[in-house]
Design a protein around this motif. Structure first.
Motif, mmCIF file in Angstrom:
data_model
loop_
_atom_site.group_PDB
_atom_site.id
_atom_site.type_symbol
_atom_site.label_atom_id
_atom_site.label_comp_id
_atom_site.label_asym_id
_atom_site.label_seq_id
_atom_site.Cartn_x
_atom_site.Cartn_y
_atom_site.Cartn_z
ATOM 1 N N ASP A 47 -88.415 30.700 -35.669
ATOM 2 C CA ASP A 47 -87.606 31.323 -36.726
ATOM 3 C C ASP A 47 -86.655 32.372 -36.143
ATOM 4 O O ASP A 47 -86.649 33.540 -36.542
ATOM 5 C CB ASP A 47 -88.513 31.961 -37.788
ATOM 6 C CG ASP A 47 -87.729 32.377 -39.042
ATOM 7 O OD1 ASP A 47 -86.645 31.804 -39.277
ATOM 8 O OD2 ASP A 47 -88.200 33.283 -39.758
ATOM 9 N N VAL A 48 -85.858 31.947 -35.147
ATOM 10 C CA VAL A 48 -84.902 32.834 -34.493
ATOM 11 C C VAL A 48 -83.521 32.177 -34.495
ATOM 12 O O VAL A 48 -83.373 30.982 -34.778
ATOM 13 C CB VAL A 48 -85.323 33.142 -33.035
ATOM 14 C CG1 VAL A 48 -86.629 33.903 -33.012
ATOM 15 C CG2 VAL A 48 -85.428 31.865 -32.205
ATOM 16 N N ALA A 54 -78.722 33.705 -30.595
ATOM 17 C CA ALA A 54 -78.767 34.752 -29.574
ATOM 18 C C ALA A 54 -80.163 34.870 -28.972
ATOM 19 O O ALA A 54 -80.327 34.972 -27.753
ATOM 20 C CB ALA A 54 -78.327 36.087 -30.169
ATOM 21 N N ALA A 55 -81.183 34.845 -29.821
ATOM 22 C CA ALA A 55 -82.555 34.983 -29.347
ATOM 23 C C ALA A 55 -82.966 33.789 -28.494
ATOM 24 O O ALA A 55 -83.607 33.951 -27.443
ATOM 25 C CB ALA A 55 -83.509 35.137 -30.526
ATOM 26 N N ILE A 56 -82.601 32.590 -28.917
ATOM 27 C CA ILE A 56 -82.959 31.416 -28.133
ATOM 28 C C ILE A 56 -82.172 31.385 -26.835
ATOM 29 O O ILE A 56 -82.646 30.897 -25.804
ATOM 30 C CB ILE A 56 -82.729 30.114 -28.935
ATOM 31 C CG1 ILE A 56 -83.618 28.975 -28.395
ATOM 32 C CG2 ILE A 56 -81.297 29.693 -28.919
ATOM 33 C CD1 ILE A 56 -85.065 29.140 -28.677
ATOM 34 N N GLY A 57 -80.966 31.964 -26.845
ATOM 35 C CA GLY A 57 -80.182 32.056 -25.618
ATOM 36 C C GLY A 57 -80.846 32.953 -24.581
ATOM 37 O O GLY A 57 -80.763 32.694 -23.377
ATOM 38 N N VAL A 58 -81.525 33.995 -25.032
ATOM 39 C CA VAL A 58 -82.267 34.867 -24.110
ATOM 40 C C VAL A 58 -83.401 34.094 -23.450
ATOM 41 O O VAL A 58 -83.662 34.238 -22.251
ATOM 42 C CB VAL A 58 -82.810 36.098 -24.863
ATOM 43 C CG1 VAL A 58 -83.750 36.898 -23.964
ATOM 44 C CG2 VAL A 58 -81.656 36.973 -25.341
ATOM 45 N N GLY A 62 -94.986 32.987 -31.771
ATOM 46 C CA GLY A 62 -94.126 34.151 -31.858
ATOM 47 C C GLY A 62 -93.149 34.232 -30.703
ATOM 48 O O GLY A 62 -93.374 33.680 -29.619
ATOM 49 N N TYR A 63 -92.073 34.956 -30.941
ATOM 50 C CA TYR A 63 -91.000 35.047 -29.955
ATOM 51 C C TYR A 63 -91.425 35.819 -28.716
ATOM 52 O O TYR A 63 -91.131 35.410 -27.580
ATOM 53 C CB TYR A 63 -89.787 35.719 -30.595
ATOM 54 C CG TYR A 63 -88.590 35.801 -29.678
ATOM 55 C CD1 TYR A 63 -87.758 34.695 -29.511
ATOM 56 C CD2 TYR A 63 -88.299 36.967 -28.978
ATOM 57 C CE1 TYR A 63 -86.664 34.758 -28.663
ATOM 58 C CE2 TYR A 63 -87.219 37.037 -28.129
ATOM 59 C CZ TYR A 63 -86.390 35.939 -27.981
ATOM 60 O OH TYR A 63 -85.318 36.006 -27.130
ATOM 61 N N LEU A 115 -82.770 20.843 -24.499
ATOM 62 C CA LEU A 115 -82.862 19.550 -25.180
ATOM 63 C C LEU A 115 -83.576 19.664 -26.523
ATOM 64 O O LEU A 115 -83.215 18.997 -27.489
ATOM 65 C CB LEU A 115 -83.598 18.559 -24.265
ATOM 66 C CG LEU A 115 -83.753 17.132 -24.770
ATOM 67 C CD1 LEU A 115 -82.395 16.456 -24.876
ATOM 68 C CD2 LEU A 115 -84.660 16.341 -23.844
ATOM 69 N N LEU A 116 -84.578 20.537 -26.594
ATOM 70 C CA LEU A 116 -85.405 20.663 -27.798
ATOM 71 C C LEU A 116 -85.150 21.970 -28.536
ATOM 72 O O LEU A 116 -86.032 22.502 -29.203
ATOM 73 C CB LEU A 116 -86.882 20.568 -27.400
ATOM 74 C CG LEU A 116 -87.276 19.312 -26.615
ATOM 75 C CD1 LEU A 116 -88.707 19.418 -26.115
ATOM 76 C CD2 LEU A 116 -87.100 18.074 -27.479
ATOM 77 N N VAL A 117 -83.928 22.474 -28.425
ATOM 78 C CA VAL A 117 -83.616 23.798 -28.954
ATOM 79 C C VAL A 117 -83.809 23.890 -30.473
ATOM 80 O O VAL A 117 -84.300 24.902 -30.979
ATOM 81 C CB VAL A 117 -82.187 24.220 -28.550
ATOM 82 C CG1 VAL A 117 -81.150 23.286 -29.138
ATOM 83 C CG2 VAL A 117 -81.924 25.668 -28.921
#
Length: 228
Positions: A55-56, A59-63, A112-113, A45-47
């Motif tokens: 700052d990604v 693909a990174a947020i999908g992980v 950070g990620y 919902l808050l992607v």
């Protein structure tokens, strides 16, 4: 003196209706399943603000949305299932909820990620306690003719949690945006961070609801008690 071989030892929750203590147990487990499902929806919902904060890319947020939570949830669940068969399930449930709450709340503060990945992993580990503990508790506390309905209520609560996430998080973010502005913060935190903190805070009433539940006897213990 042991009962005759053709006489069944009554289950502690047997009878025409579901015992009050068993009903309370099922209700608390269902609420816990609904609440712990909320954080899975928040990340979707808050992607957009989370992607901007980290700052990604997609693909990174999908992980974070999938493997970071799901792989550890499934893998650790195998070991937790074995632990549930041996340890006090109520204490494990309390510990799992505490870990889940801390991990969900940490998402609002970590920077950070990599740190966010660790927080999502920890949330998966904490939540992985719930399903095996719930299945074991229902099996030992709820009479056989009520177990299917009890487990259905537990599993169905996930849909309630998904809906709760959409409504509550959306309303909270909308209110905070109205107060602080689209790009603003409130008390130093962005709206999406408050949403995760609010989700984590739901564990406190849950912990209070779990505390009164007594650990039910294992089948072996019930058989030994019936044979005396």
């Amino acid at each position: 003196m042991p009962p005759p071989a053709d006489v069944e030892v009554p289950h502690p929750s047997s009878g025409p209706g579901l015992a009050q203590s068993a009903l309370y147990l099922v209700a608390v487990l269902a609420v816990a399943n609904a609440v712990t499902f909320v954080d899975r929806q928040l990340l979707t919902l808050l992607v957009d603000p989370i992607k901007a904060h980290l700052d990604v890319g997609d693909a990174a947020i999908g992980v974070l949305q999938g493997p970071a939570f799901a792989l550890f949830y499934a893998f650790v669940g195998l070991f937790l299932g074995r632990l549930v068969d041996r340890a006090n399930r109520i204490r494990l449930l309390l510990a799992g909820l505490a870990v889940w709450s801390g991990a969900v709340g940490a998402v609002a503060f970590v920077d950070g990620y990599a740190a966010t990945f660790v927080a999502r992993t920890a949330a998966g580990v904490g939540e992985a306690v719930l399903t095996p503990a719930a299945a074991s508790l229902v099996a030992d506390r709820v009479a056989p003719h009520w177990r299917a309905r009890a487990l259905s209520a537990f599993v169905g609560a996930q849909s309630l949690g998904a809906g709760l996430a959409m409504v509550s998080a959306g309303a909270l973010v909308a209110w905070l945006v109205a107060v602080a502005g689209v790009d603003g913060t409130w008390h130093g935190l962005a709206p999406w961070q408050w949403a995760f903190l609010g989700c984590a805070a739901l564990a406190l009433p849950l912990l209070l609801l779990v505390l009164p539940i007594r650990e039910p006897p294992r089948p072996a213990a019930r058989s030994a008690a019936g044979a005396t």
